[in-house]
Design a protein around this motif. Sequence first.
Motif, PDB file in Angstrom:
ATOM      1  N   ASP A  70      37.396  37.135  46.771  1.00 47.80           N
ATOM      2  CA  ASP A  70      38.194  36.604  47.877  1.00 47.80           C
ATOM      3  C   ASP A  70      39.680  36.801  47.613  1.00 47.80           C
ATOM      4  O   ASP A  70      40.452  37.173  48.501  1.00 47.80           O
ATOM      5  CB  ASP A  70      37.894  35.118  48.086  1.00 47.80           C
ATOM      6  N   SER A  71      40.084  36.545  46.374  1.00 46.23           N
ATOM      7  CA  SER A  71      41.497  36.636  46.030  1.00 46.23           C
ATOM      8  C   SER A  71      41.996  38.072  46.190  1.00 46.23           C
ATOM      9  O   SER A  71      43.071  38.300  46.749  1.00 46.23           O
ATOM     10  CB  SER A  71      41.682  36.144  44.594  1.00 46.23           C
ATOM     11  N   VAL A  72      41.199  39.039  45.727  1.00 49.28           N
ATOM     12  CA  VAL A  72      41.640  40.427  45.791  1.00 49.28           C
ATOM     13  C   VAL A  72      41.594  40.939  47.227  1.00 49.28           C
ATOM     14  O   VAL A  72      42.559  41.509  47.728  1.00 49.28           O
ATOM     15  CB  VAL A  72      40.762  41.303  44.871  1.00 49.28           C
ATOM     16  N   LEU A  73      40.479  40.684  47.902  1.00 50.88           N
ATOM     17  CA  LEU A  73      40.282  41.306  49.213  1.00 50.88           C
ATOM     18  C   LEU A  73      41.052  40.586  50.312  1.00 50.88           C
ATOM     19  O   LEU A  73      41.533  41.216  51.243  1.00 50.88           O
ATOM     20  CB  LEU A  73      38.802  41.353  49.568  1.00 50.88           C
ATOM     21  N   LEU A  78      45.784  40.340  42.532  1.00 52.72           N
ATOM     22  CA  LEU A  78      44.886  40.953  41.553  1.00 52.72           C
ATOM     23  C   LEU A  78      45.017  40.348  40.166  1.00 52.72           C
ATOM     24  O   LEU A  78      44.375  40.801  39.242  1.00 52.72           O
ATOM     25  CB  LEU A  78      45.153  42.465  41.455  1.00 52.72           C
ATOM     26  N   GLU A  79      45.899  39.345  40.017  1.00 52.76           N
ATOM     27  CA  GLU A  79      46.176  38.887  38.667  1.00 52.76           C
ATOM     28  C   GLU A  79      45.449  37.576  38.383  1.00 52.76           C
ATOM     29  O   GLU A  79      45.525  36.633  39.155  1.00 52.76           O
ATOM     30  CB  GLU A  79      47.673  38.682  38.501  1.00 52.76           C
ATOM     31  N   ASP A  85      43.644  30.901  27.223  1.00 53.57           N
ATOM     32  CA  ASP A  85      44.764  31.263  26.359  1.00 53.57           C
ATOM     33  C   ASP A  85      45.967  31.809  27.138  1.00 53.57           C
ATOM     34  O   ASP A  85      46.905  32.332  26.537  1.00 53.57           O
ATOM     35  CB  ASP A  85      44.305  32.287  25.311  1.00 53.57           C
ATOM     36  N   GLY A  86      45.942  31.703  28.465  1.00 55.21           N
ATOM     37  CA  GLY A  86      47.093  32.132  29.253  1.00 55.21           C
ATOM     38  C   GLY A  86      47.261  33.631  29.370  1.00 55.21           C
ATOM     39  O   GLY A  86      48.250  34.106  29.923  1.00 55.21           O
ATOM     40  N   LYS A  87      46.304  34.388  28.863  1.00 50.99           N
ATOM     41  CA  LYS A  87      46.405  35.845  28.978  1.00 50.99           C
ATOM     42  C   LYS A  87      46.177  36.268  30.416  1.00 50.99           C
ATOM     43  O   LYS A  87      45.495  35.595  31.172  1.00 50.99           O
ATOM     44  CB  LYS A  87      45.352  36.513  28.075  1.00 50.99           C
ATOM     45  N   LYS A  88      46.804  37.418  30.772  1.00 52.41           N
ATOM     46  CA  LYS A  88      46.655  37.882  32.146  1.00 52.41           C
ATOM     47  C   LYS A  88      45.634  39.016  32.216  1.00 52.41           C
ATOM     48  O   LYS A  88      45.609  39.888  31.330  1.00 52.41           O
ATOM     49  CB  LYS A  88      48.007  38.357  32.681  1.00 52.41           C
ATOM     50  N   TYR A  89      44.812  38.955  33.252  1.00 55.76           N
ATOM     51  CA  TYR A  89      43.795  39.994  33.438  1.00 55.76           C
ATOM     52  C   TYR A  89      43.880  40.502  34.858  1.00 55.76           C
ATOM     53  O   TYR A  89      44.384  39.812  35.762  1.00 55.76           O
ATOM     54  CB  TYR A  89      42.387  39.444  33.206  1.00 55.76           C
ATOM     55  N   ILE A  90      43.389  41.711  35.074  1.00 53.84           N
ATOM     56  CA  ILE A  90      43.282  42.233  36.439  1.00 53.84           C
ATOM     57  C   ILE A  90      41.905  41.888  36.967  1.00 53.84           C
ATOM     58  O   ILE A  90      40.897  42.126  36.302  1.00 53.84           O
ATOM     59  CB  ILE A  90      43.515  43.758  36.454  1.00 53.84           C
ATOM     60  N   MET A  91      41.897  41.289  38.145  1.00 52.07           N
ATOM     61  CA  MET A  91      40.606  40.886  38.715  1.00 52.07           C
ATOM     62  C   MET A  91      39.878  42.112  39.219  1.00 52.07           C
ATOM     63  O   MET A  91      40.203  42.652  40.278  1.00 52.07           O
ATOM     64  CB  MET A  91      40.831  39.946  39.892  1.00 52.07           C
ATOM     65  N   THR A  96      37.482  45.567  34.832  1.00 55.24           N
ATOM     66  CA  THR A  96      37.745  44.566  33.799  1.00 55.24           C
ATOM     67  C   THR A  96      36.435  44.104  33.152  1.00 55.24           C
ATOM     68  O   THR A  96      36.250  44.278  31.949  1.00 55.24           O
ATOM     69  CB  THR A  96      38.508  43.367  34.387  1.00 55.24           C
ATOM     70  N   CYS A  97      35.543  43.553  33.949  1.00 51.55           N
ATOM     71  CA  CYS A  97      34.292  43.028  33.375  1.00 51.55           C
ATOM     72  C   CYS A  97      33.492  44.132  32.717  1.00 51.55           C
ATOM     73  O   CYS A  97      33.105  44.052  31.551  1.00 51.55           O
ATOM     74  CB  CYS A  97      33.430  42.384  34.450  1.00 51.55           C
ATOM     75  N   MET A  98      33.227  45.179  33.508  1.00 53.55           N
ATOM     76  CA  MET A  98      32.271  46.164  33.048  1.00 53.55           C
ATOM     77  C   MET A  98      32.885  47.125  32.035  1.00 53.55           C
ATOM     78  O   MET A  98      32.189  47.926  31.438  1.00 53.55           O
ATOM     79  CB  MET A  98      31.691  46.954  34.228  1.00 53.55           C
TER      80      MET A  98
END
Lengths: 133, 330
Positions: A70-73, A78-79, A85-91, A96-98
Motif C-alpha cells: 500500500d505504501s509503495v503503490l 519506498l523507504e 535498529d533504525g536502519k533504512k530499507y527499500i520496500m 529486498t526480501c528475496m
Amino acid sequence: MYNGGKIIVGLIIFVGLFTFPIFYNMGKTAEAPKPNIDTPEINKMEKKQCVESKEWMKANHMQMLDQWRDSVLRDGNLEYVSSTDGKKYIMSLQNTCMRCHSNKKEFCDKCHTYANVTPYCWTCHIAPKEKEI
Amino acid sequence: MNAILSLIAVAGLALIAYIGVSAAGLQFLFGVVVPYVALAVFLIGVISRVVKWGRTPVPFRIPTTCGQQQSFPWIKQAKFDNPSTGGGVIVRMLLEVFLFRSLFSNVKFELREGPKLAYSSAKWLWLGGLAFHWTFFIVLIRHLRLFTDPVPGFLKGIEALDGFLQVGIPGIMISGVVLLGAVTYLFLRRVLIPNVRYISLAADYFPLFLIMGVALSGILMRYVLRVDIVGVKKLTMGLMTFSPGLPEGISVVFYIHLFLVSTLFAYIPFSKIMHLGGVFLSPTRNLANNSRMVRHINPWNYPVDVHTYEEYENDFREKMKKAGIPVEKE
C-alpha cells in the motif's frame, strides 16, 4: 437392534469421518518444518538480521508486506525504517526480501505449504528462479 | 435467567482454560489430555446413544405426512413430503439433512380479523439455520489443514473460495463471519421473540454460547492475537499421530479455543446436538407411509393363547347337553 445393518453402516461411516486424520497420518511423525536461511546473501552477512526481529517477522511479515504494498503503490513511499535498529530499507518484495531469501521453496513455501496458506504475492510478482532440487 | 446462567458457564469454561494454562502451567492437561478424552467421550457417547435408539422398536409407521399420500393413480401424490417407497424416503431424508426441508414451511401463525387463524411464510429460521449449519461444516472441514500432512488438495479450493474476497491479511474467511452472524441471529431470535424465549432452556442457550465462544476465540486467533500456526499444527499433528508434544510459544487463546471445542464435542452425546445422529433415526422422517400396502407386525407380539369355540365345546359338551344347550358336534 432393529435395522441393525443400516445403523451399523452409518456408525462406521461416522467413526471413519471423524477419525480420518488418524488414518491419513498413520506412520508419520509430527515434525514441523524449519525455514532454511542458508543462502549466499545471508551467509555473507556478519550479523544475520532481517528488517525486524525474527519473532516479530514470524508473526507479522504478511501484514508488513501488505502495508509495504500500500505504501509503495498508493503513497509512493519506498523507504522503510526498521523499528529494531533504525536502519533504512527499500520496500520491495523482489529486490529486498528475496535478495537475501533467494530460496523461496526452502524458505517461504516450507511453512506456507505445511499450514496450507496460499499467499497471492506471486500472482503479480515474479518468483526467483531456483534450481530444481 | 437461563441465558445468563449459560453465559456464565461458558465464560467460566474459558476462564478455567485461561487460568489453567497461563497461571498453573497445565499445557499438557489442556493441550493433550482434554482433547483425547473429549474425542473418546464424543465417539463412544454418540455410538452408544445411536445403538440405544436402534434397539427401540418402531412397530408402526409414524411418518409425519406433509402432503397427499399415495392413493388412486389419478390423485397426485406428494412423493417426497409423503413418501410411500424407499426411494422417496431417501430423497426426503436428503432434503431434510442438506436443506432443512421441514423448516421451509409456513411456520408463522396469526390470529386475524374474524377471528381467523392464518398461516404464513416465515423463512428466517430456515435461512439462519441453513447459514449456521453449512458455515459450521465448512469451518470444520477447513480445520483439516491442521490435521493432515500433506494437506489434501481440495482444501486449497475450499480456502480459495471461502477467502475469495481477499480482504485483509490474513484474508477474511466468509464462513467464519457468517457463522458468527448466524449463531448471533439464532441467539437473538430466542431472546427477542417472547414465545420462543418462553420455551428456551439453559440447554438451548448453552450450546449457542459455546459455539459463539469457539467462533470468537477462533477469529481472535486468526486476525487479532495471531497465534503461531506452525506451532499449533505441530501440536495437532502430534495428537493425530499419537506422539503428543507441546511446542513452545503457543498463545493462551489457542488453549481456550481448544478447551471450548473439547467441551463442545464431549457435550454432544448428552445434548440436543445429538440431532446430528438423531435426524437419521427419527421415525417421523425415515419411514415410508405404506401402512395401506404392507402389513407391519409388532415385533414384541407374543403368541396369544386362543381358545376356539370348538375347544370350548369339547371341554363342556356333556354339561351343555345336560343343560339343553344346542351343540354343533354330537
